[in-house]
Design an enzyme around this catalytic site. Structure first.
Site, short mmCIF file in Angstrom:
data_model
loop_
_atom_site.label_atom_id
_atom_site.label_comp_id
_atom_site.label_asym_id
_atom_site.label_seq_id
_atom_site.Cartn_x
_atom_site.Cartn_y
_atom_site.Cartn_z
N ARG A 17 1.10 -1.22 0.29
CA ARG A 17 0.19 0.21 0.08
C ARG A 17 0.89 1.08 0.24
O ARG A 17 0.24 2.42 -0.94
CB ARG A 17 -1.25 0.33 1.42
CG ARG A 17 -1.83 1.55 1.14
CD ARG A 17 -2.87 1.44 2.39
NE ARG A 17 -2.89 0.31 3.28
CZ ARG A 17 -2.58 0.35 4.31
NH1 ARG A 17 -2.02 1.16 4.76
NH2 ARG A 17 -2.56 -0.46 5.39
N TYR A 37 -15.70 18.00 -13.40
CA TYR A 37 -16.59 17.26 -13.51
C TYR A 37 -17.54 16.50 -13.25
O TYR A 37 -17.38 17.33 -11.47
CB TYR A 37 -15.42 16.03 -13.65
CG TYR A 37 -15.78 14.55 -13.42
CD1 TYR A 37 -16.63 13.67 -14.51
CD2 TYR A 37 -15.14 13.36 -12.52
CE1 TYR A 37 -16.96 12.70 -14.32
CE2 TYR A 37 -16.27 12.39 -12.06
CZ TYR A 37 -16.52 12.27 -13.59
OH TYR A 37 -16.56 10.63 -13.37
N ASP A 74 -6.80 20.63 -12.14
CA ASP A 74 -7.48 19.09 -12.57
C ASP A 74 -7.08 19.39 -14.08
O ASP A 74 -7.42 20.31 -15.01
CB ASP A 74 -8.83 19.02 -12.64
CG ASP A 74 -8.65 17.87 -13.29
OD1 ASP A 74 -8.77 17.09 -14.07
OD2 ASP A 74 -10.07 17.71 -12.90
N LYS A 79 -7.93 8.75 -18.98
CA LYS A 79 -8.22 9.62 -20.02
C LYS A 79 -7.03 9.62 -20.64
O LYS A 79 -6.14 8.54 -21.64
CB LYS A 79 -8.69 11.27 -18.90
CG LYS A 79 -9.79 11.08 -18.19
CD LYS A 79 -11.13 9.78 -19.25
CE LYS A 79 -12.46 10.19 -18.20
NZ LYS A 79 -12.19 9.70 -16.89
#
Ligand code: P1T
Length: 389
Positions: free
Chosen positions: A56, A108, A180, A205
């Site tokens: 992790r 978004y 972003d 993306k």
């Protein structure tokens, strides 16, 4: 903490895209970073390890991706997450109850939902502003403002924020500027160089570019923020698996080849749509008719493949969406294949109607993600879908 290899800084963007953050694997010299499918690492003795304890916290495949994207963004530290939303959620955990955020009104839909349905419940307050107007950002800042969140270009209205101006406002306010950068990708826009403190991506993306994984990324060039992000990444645990990191890393190797083609197709499709349907109804920063075309040319080196079109009504939108053949009707963007969507009911379905109305997101709006197919086929597809309108 995943810090970049300084030696990767001197190369050009394409060389960095292919090589930055990666070194031949030491056992056999494999040129591709192995997929380290492991949850833990055997320690040499109590208190002695090779720098890896539990996956992790650190994974070599993930580290290669983190270094690679950090270099592409001109940053010093990268942090990969299980999704773009996971990255956003983790950035917001830099805040505490009582803090205030100035956020772009058009972001978004999942970013808005996280704020509106979750983060507001933790005593953090948000003011949504139209960040096209820098004065509006400045006016919204209060003594409690710790963070300014902007998307540029925005999803789906393709609105721009002047990043240099936003950076100055943030510095004056003692707040962080978070950008972003999903729509532009680091190939066309580098927010850190323009004054951002943190850059966020949906790796899903353009960075990955092949629509085969979900991921997020945060990059910074501030050591203090890197320490905090590393802590939150490990503590919150929204980390990606090594296979997804491998796929994203394979994707970034061709970012500099794909983006110019997305841009070329985007420009040609936008120009065709503007002629067929009217300049005022086609929203693409690369069109001279875009109200912020001058700013786009100033802070971006290309415009990409994202285009929105105001069809005038939901019926018109449906007419087009139901007829597309080369463009697939689907959420997401930035892949090699062209996609088309209806933001009001899909990506921004969780944004209340009055909020959508205020920002001008209508039921007639459709959004195109131009892929890298032959542009004549994309235009022919639109031509047959718009027939009858
Ligand atoms: O889907 P995910 O990887 O969690 O990323 C969220 C996200 C964040 N920021 C921007 C600008 C985005 O476009 C997205 C995801 N967007 C879509 C799924 C979409 O179709 O617009």
């Amino acid at each position: 903490m995943t810090k970049v290899f300084e030696s990767d800084r001197s190369a050009g963007f394409g060389t960095q895209a292919i090589h930055a953050g990666q070194r031949p694997e030491p056992l056999a010299g494999a040129i591709m970073t192995p997929v380290y499918l492991t949850s833990t690492y055997v320690q040499d003795a109590l208190g002695e390890n090779k720098g890896y304890e539990y996956a992790r916290g650190k994974n070599p495949t993930r580290e290669a991706l983190e270094r690679n994207v950090a270099i592409l963004e001109g940053g010093t530290h990268g942090f990969a997450f299980a999704s773009g939303v996971g990255a956003t959620d983790t950035i917001m955990k830099l805040l505490k109850s009582g803090d205030h955020v100035v956020c772009g009104e058009n972001v978004y839909g999942g970013t808005f939902r996280l704020i509106d349905r979750v983060l507001k419940n933790f005593g953090i307050t948000f003011t949504f502003v139209d960040t096209r107007n820098s004065q509006g950002i400045s006016d919204a800042v209060s003594t409690a403002t710790r963070l300014i969140w902007v998307e540029t270009p925005t999803n789906p209205l393709m609105r721009l924020t002047d990043l240099e101006a936003a950076g100055q406002i943030a510095r004056k306010a003692g707040a962080l500027l978070v950008v972003d950068n999903t729509f532009a990708s680091p190939f066309f826009q580098r927010p850190l160089a323009l004054g951002a403190d943190l850059v966020m991506h949906s790796t899903t993306k353009y960075l990955n570019g092949h629509s085969d994984m979900i991921g997020g990324m945060v990059v910074t060039n501030r050591d203090d923020l890197a320490v905090q992000m590393q802590f939150l990444q490990n503590t919150g645990g929204a980390v990606p698996g090594p296979m997804d990191c491998f796929l994203a890393l394979r994707g970034t190797k061709t970012l500099h080849l794909r983006m110019p083609r997305h841009d070329e197709n985007g420009r040609a499709v936008a120009a065709w749509l503007a002629k067929r349907w009217g300049h005022e109804r086609v929203i693409y920063p690369g069109l001279e008719s875009h109200p912020q075309h001058a700013l786009a040319k100033k802070q971006m080196s290309g415009f990409g493949g994202m285009i929105s079109v105001e069809t005038g009504s939901k019926a018109n939108a449906k007419h087009v969406l139901d007829r597309m053949k080369v463009f697939s009707l689907a959420e997401s963007l930035g892949g090699v294949e062209s996609l088309i969507s209806h933001p009001a009911s899909m990506t921004h379905g969780s944004v209340p109607a009055d909020v959508k109305a205020k920002m001008g997101l209508t039921d007639g709006l459709i959004r195109l993600s131009c892929g890298v197919e032959d542009v004549a086929d994309l235009i022919a597809d639109l031509d047959q879908a718009f027939a009858g309108l």
